[in-house]
Design a protein around this motif. Structure first.
Motif, PDB file in Angstrom:
ATOM      1  N   TYR A 393      71.685 -55.249  62.694  1.00  0.00           N
ATOM      2  CA  TYR A 393      72.299 -54.339  61.732  1.00  0.00           C
ATOM      3  C   TYR A 393      73.682 -54.817  61.308  1.00  0.00           C
ATOM      4  N   SER A 394      74.482 -55.275  62.286  1.00  0.00           N
ATOM      5  CA  SER A 394      75.844 -55.685  61.946  1.00  0.00           C
ATOM      6  C   SER A 394      76.301 -56.736  62.934  1.00  0.00           C
ATOM      7  N   ASP A 397      79.432 -55.774  65.042  1.00  0.00           N
ATOM      8  CA  ASP A 397      79.150 -54.838  66.130  1.00  0.00           C
ATOM      9  C   ASP A 397      78.356 -55.520  67.237  1.00  0.00           C
ATOM     10  N   ARG A 431      88.129 -56.020  59.167  1.00  0.00           N
ATOM     11  CA  ARG A 431      87.367 -55.463  58.044  1.00  0.00           C
ATOM     12  C   ARG A 431      88.265 -54.727  57.073  1.00  0.00           C
ATOM     13  N   HIS A 436      89.558 -53.331  49.351  1.00  0.00           N
ATOM     14  CA  HIS A 436      88.926 -53.531  48.048  1.00  0.00           C
ATOM     15  C   HIS A 436      89.989 -53.390  46.976  1.00  0.00           C
TER      16      HIS A 436
ATOM     17  N   GLU B 470      84.864 -41.002  52.871  1.00  0.00           N
ATOM     18  CA  GLU B 470      85.353 -42.274  53.407  1.00  0.00           C
ATOM     19  C   GLU B 470      84.237 -43.072  54.044  1.00  0.00           C
ATOM     20  N   TYR B 473      82.831 -45.304  60.320  1.00  0.00           N
ATOM     21  CA  TYR B 473      82.901 -46.326  61.366  1.00  0.00           C
ATOM     22  C   TYR B 473      83.278 -45.655  62.666  1.00  0.00           C
ATOM     23  N   ASN B 505      81.541 -46.952  51.717  1.00  0.00           N
ATOM     24  CA  ASN B 505      81.361 -48.382  51.466  1.00  0.00           C
ATOM     25  C   ASN B 505      80.749 -49.099  52.647  1.00  0.00           C
ATOM     26  N   LEU B 506      80.779 -48.453  53.813  1.00  0.00           N
ATOM     27  CA  LEU B 506      80.352 -49.128  55.045  1.00  0.00           C
ATOM     28  C   LEU B 506      79.862 -48.087  56.034  1.00  0.00           C
ATOM     29  N   ILE B 507      78.770 -48.397  56.720  1.00  0.00           N
ATOM     30  CA  ILE B 507      78.327 -47.590  57.867  1.00  0.00           C
ATOM     31  C   ILE B 507      78.173 -48.575  59.005  1.00  0.00           C
ATOM     32  N   ASP B 508      79.070 -48.536  59.995  1.00  0.00           N
ATOM     33  CA  ASP B 508      78.958 -49.514  61.082  1.00  0.00           C
ATOM     34  C   ASP B 508      77.948 -49.025  62.125  1.00  0.00           C
ATOM     35  N   ARG B 541      71.131 -52.208  54.032  1.00  0.00           N
ATOM     36  CA  ARG B 541      71.211 -52.330  55.487  1.00  0.00           C
ATOM     37  C   ARG B 541      70.436 -51.213  56.180  1.00  0.00           C
TER      38      ARG B 541
END
Lengths: 585, 585
Positions: A393-394, A397, A431, A436, B470, B473, B505-508, B541
């Motif tokens: 997934y990452s 991580d 990160r 951005h 937001e 994470y 923008n991101l899901i960790d 993802r």
């Protein structure tokens, strides 16, 4: 109302009825049966005398019942906290010695103080330092370490060590002390537990028992192994044939006493206490939330900090080791039908009865039986597929997880978890260190602005508009400096830079310094800095600063306003790319 | 082209001309005059023999000239790094001993390796751990500590200590050793430097000198103090009257030698080397960027890491202590007209000439003169108003700054900066641990959705739409769990929850686990979880995970689509608040 928030007992006790007592009582009996051998086993795992496990299962449970917000969470000695306790005390005293036990009490009291302090100051968010991959890698590694540490007991070998290499070396060096009787009994119990886990429930159901009853009896399988092997050890005098037994367990209830207040010991144990507290809290809350959700109930994490903290303080003053919420016992508590925290208090009562009456037979309990019980219990902690899943997934991580896992296995529990935390934070800063942002241009004929790289937009070589897409704080402030200075170095004819801040919710002091640096560096280079679309609260704060007065340019309400003012004003002849598009207002 | 990126010298050397050489040469002469006493003073501040300062001003400067991207940055011994060196070596060996000098070389080499490693791996972002308030508090505290450490030399007292309390105690205890001649000379030089700083420049301009020349002469005022007091000490034989002098400085150039490779020493010095590297890097880049901007030039932070790292490695193999970019010397270098890094290499040449010819007279230089020079130099580091400014702007940043300042002053440099970093990170996690989110409802008659608390919108008691503002994470994942579960516990009739993810923008991996937990807990509670407006890369993802298949609900393209499907489908009779608004589609 406020008192009830601090002491949830006042809430649920009001409506308490006889039928609830029956359900809580039944759950307490089943959890007690499960807890007696676990309490002994986890005390021995932590290098402590077995009675410490029983003591840790009395007062702490009562205090949690009084203060906790979860009706289900079964507090007491748990595997991971015991492993961490053993690791923390390793350098402090000889396992089993009076100083070692004293240090365990200090560790419990210190963990308790940390947790209560965090609860009162509402610092539960600190648990966020432990990301899921770090916790998951750590728990898997702990499960493997604990299982490895129990192999010696199954083989009848006195092995030691705080990481896999040390354990393997110790086992190999002591291989001559292997005891055949112990090995047969250990493997027998292990096989029995594995088989009963797989087949007992369906067998019982086939015998006509309901699903729920069969499930609970299956969970109680270790109890039958404990009874049978204890009887065998007593009847066949296995202690004299080299089988390690639990040995004399002092009967009766623990005495209340203050733990040592030696400041050196406290400061030595502080880092370990922080880790034990945080890991225990995270795991407890996760179990409690999962079970509460099944009944649409809620737990309050900050109150849980206080309740778990008081439970640990209770352990520290009543001869117990650090405690936390256990996963398997909580599930049993739930399945057995516990309705209120009173079930936990009744479990404490059950352990008290056991401490008063069962210590003589428990002396004959073979340690190999406990070892097999622990190995089967911790196998649920080991989740190796999670590694692959997380890596897929990452990658970031996955790296944090693997590092935690490997360091915990081959270096030690504290180094492993700290490295994981440091790595998670580092990767997170990495990160977010590049916010951005995009240079934008005007969508011809509109008041909209879009990324110049992705859309056909009007630009102006004397003006650059940078849209910042994130809040600005210390981790990304310097990147903004670099970005703006690179922009100016790339575009020699530039005389205005506009920062469009519609997505900026916060500018911290570091980012303010960066804006000041950008402003003065641009001024030195003859370029004017403007802001646009600054949100109200952000602008209110900026108004009070020197930056607002030193800003060489203006603050525009909208990007379009900035474009109109700077584009028209500076370039009345409509040169460059703008004239080419023919859309100038 | 690539080679030029790694060795910037190849770029600027091609176009080098005679007139540039003249300008670089003049700047080098002026910086050398300033550097000779500073090199001696900072070596003594670090507890090292004076020649170490000279050695640290030769090879390191040449290496930086070869590899650095700033034409202006004057590398060499600096005040803060010297203070940190003294603190790092305090526990390792006796100041002035051979082991102490050896450890300083190891510290320089280790810092160099760290910096080069960070540069090659492009880890410059790690410097972001040091937020502006932490750096600012640390530098101010360092300035105060350095000034306090020099008071003893002005009074003629042999004082020591690594924090303000120790220094004050030491001064008080040794008060009987006060030397009147030293005190008069020390105060005299101090007063002269303060007065020349305030009045010399305007006086020289009134005498007809240009602004630039007068400025440079004023900056060279310490040189005249050095010459005059050295002559006095020599002529009046002040050494025999109890005035501490620099003493014998071995002449000549340093020998090249590998620093000690003892692994214990390396691991002891590692934490200090990390801090010295990071602080030195942050300060150097900040100076270099400020000065580069004045000429619309750019520096490359990652290449700076390599250049500063090689400079420190050079110091480690040529008898020098850790080096970094100095603020005051860089400004003089800039004002004196340095055009290329060759100015730095020529400065190294100047120091080499000084080491070959000036060591005999320098032996008579009174230490009180150097102490006064240092005190006046570091006074520019002390920025007390910044504390008030930062506290006024942001309480969190103010707390981090004050904690760093006070701990550095009263505990020590390493503890101070580490506490500051920990506090900054903690406060940052706290700020981001509660992500902006809002329950939204439909603006009647439109496809827009707004916060139910701020706008008159349609809601549905069986459906709750939570807009997440937001990225998700590890620091805010658990808060999301709490928020959703609280929502469900508050709204008993609920059967659908929609997470609107347009700002995510991101899901960790941590947040993914939280989503899985939310999904299964909601399922247990009989509530369906849906997602809406998930961005493309985030969805890509998620598609590969089990979560996508276990999700009880759907993924809607828009919030409106989710509303239409769930609202109409579940409530054909249009009950509740929706019917009241009369705007149901």
């Amino acid at each position: 109302m406020t008192l009830e928030r601090w002491i949830p007992l006042l809430g649920w006790l009001k409506g308490y009825r006889a039928e609830t007592l029956a359900r809580d009582g039944l759950a307490a009996v089943i959890v007690t049966l499960m807890l007696v051998p676990q309490a002994l086993a986890y005390a021995l795992l932590a290098g402590l005398p077995p009675e410490v496990g029983l003591y840790a299962s009395m007062l702490p449970l009562v205090l949690y019942a009084l203060l906790g917000t979860s009706a289900i969470l079964a507090v007491g000695p748990v595997a991971v906290a015991s492993l961490m306790t053993a690791s923390a005390l390793a350098g402090v005293a000889e396992p089993g010695s009076a100083e070692y036990v004293g240090a365990a009490l200090v560790l419990a009291a210190l963990s308790g103080l940390m947790l209560v302090g965090m609860g009162v100051l509402r610092l539960g968010f600190l648990a966020n330092f432990l990301s899921h991959p770090v916790i998951s890698g750590f728990v898997t590694a702990s499960g493997l370490l604990i299982a490895a540490s129990q192999l010696g007991h199954i083989l009848g070998i006195e092995a030691s060590g705080h990481n896999l290499l040390e354990m393997a070396t110790s086992l190999f060096e002591q291989r001559d002390t292997l005891n055949g009787v112990t090995l047969v009994m250990g493997l027998g119990v292990w096989a029995y537990l594995l088989l009963s886990r797989r087949y007992l429930k369906s067998g019982l159901i086939r015998l006509g028992l309901t699903n729920a009853v069969a499930g609970l009896l299956t969970r109680a399988a270790p109890v039958s192994a404990v009874i049978v092997t204890t009887l065998l050890a007593w009847g066949l005098n296995l202690g004299e044939r080299g089988v390690a037994l639990v040995g004399e367990v002092p009967g009766g209830l623990p005495a209340l006493a203050m733990p040592s207040l030696e400041s050196d010991l406290w400061s030595t144990l502080l880092p370990a206490a922080v880790l034990i507290s945080l890991v225990g809290f995270v795991e407890s809350v996760s179990v409690a939330q999962t079970l509460a959700a099944k009944r649409r109930q809620r737990i309050d994490p900050n109150q849980e900090l206080i309740a778990l903290g008081m439970a640990n303080l209770g352990a520290g003053v009543s001869g117990g080791a650090p405690v936390s919420g256990g996963f398997s016992r909580s599930v049993v508590n739930f399945e057995a039908g516990a309705v209120t925290p009173l079930a936990g208090a009744l479990t404490a009562l059950g352990i008290g009865v056991a401490a008063l009456t069962l210590t003589e037979p428990l002396a004959f309990l073979p340690r190999a039986t406990l070892a097999a019980t622990i190995i089967v219990a911790v196998s649920t902690l080991i989740d190796l597929p999670a590694i692959k899943r997380t890596c897929a997934y990452s990658r970031a991580d996955g790296v944090a997880m693997l590092a935690t896992l490997l360091l915990t296995l081959f270096h030690g529990v504290e180094g492993g978890i700290l490295a994981g935390v440091a790595l998670s934070l580092g990767l997170h800063l990495y990160r977010t260190s590049q916010p951005h942002s995009a240079v934008v241009g005007r969508v011809p004929g509109t008041e909209h602005f879009r990324n110049v790289r992705r859309h056909e937009v009007e630009t102006d070589e004397r003006l650059s508009i940078l849209r910042v897409d994130e809040s600005l704080y210390f981790a990304n402030a310097r990147y903004l400096e670099d970005t703006v200075m690179a922009l100016v170095a790339r575009q020699p004819g530039i005389s205005h830079v506009v920062l469009a801040c519609q997505a900026v919710n916060l500018i911290d002091a570091s980012a303010l310094e960066s804006l000041e640096a950008i402003n003065s560096r641009l001024r030195d280079a003859g370029v004017t800095l403007h802001l646009a679309e600054v949100k109200g609260p952000v602008m209110d704060r900026l108004e009070q600063t020197d930056f607002r007065h030193e800003l060489t340019g203006q603050v525009f309400l909208s990007t379009y306003e900035a474009w109109s003012a700077l584009h028209e004003g500076s370039q009345p002849a409509h040169g460059g790319s703008v004239a080419a598009t023919g859309f100038d207002p």
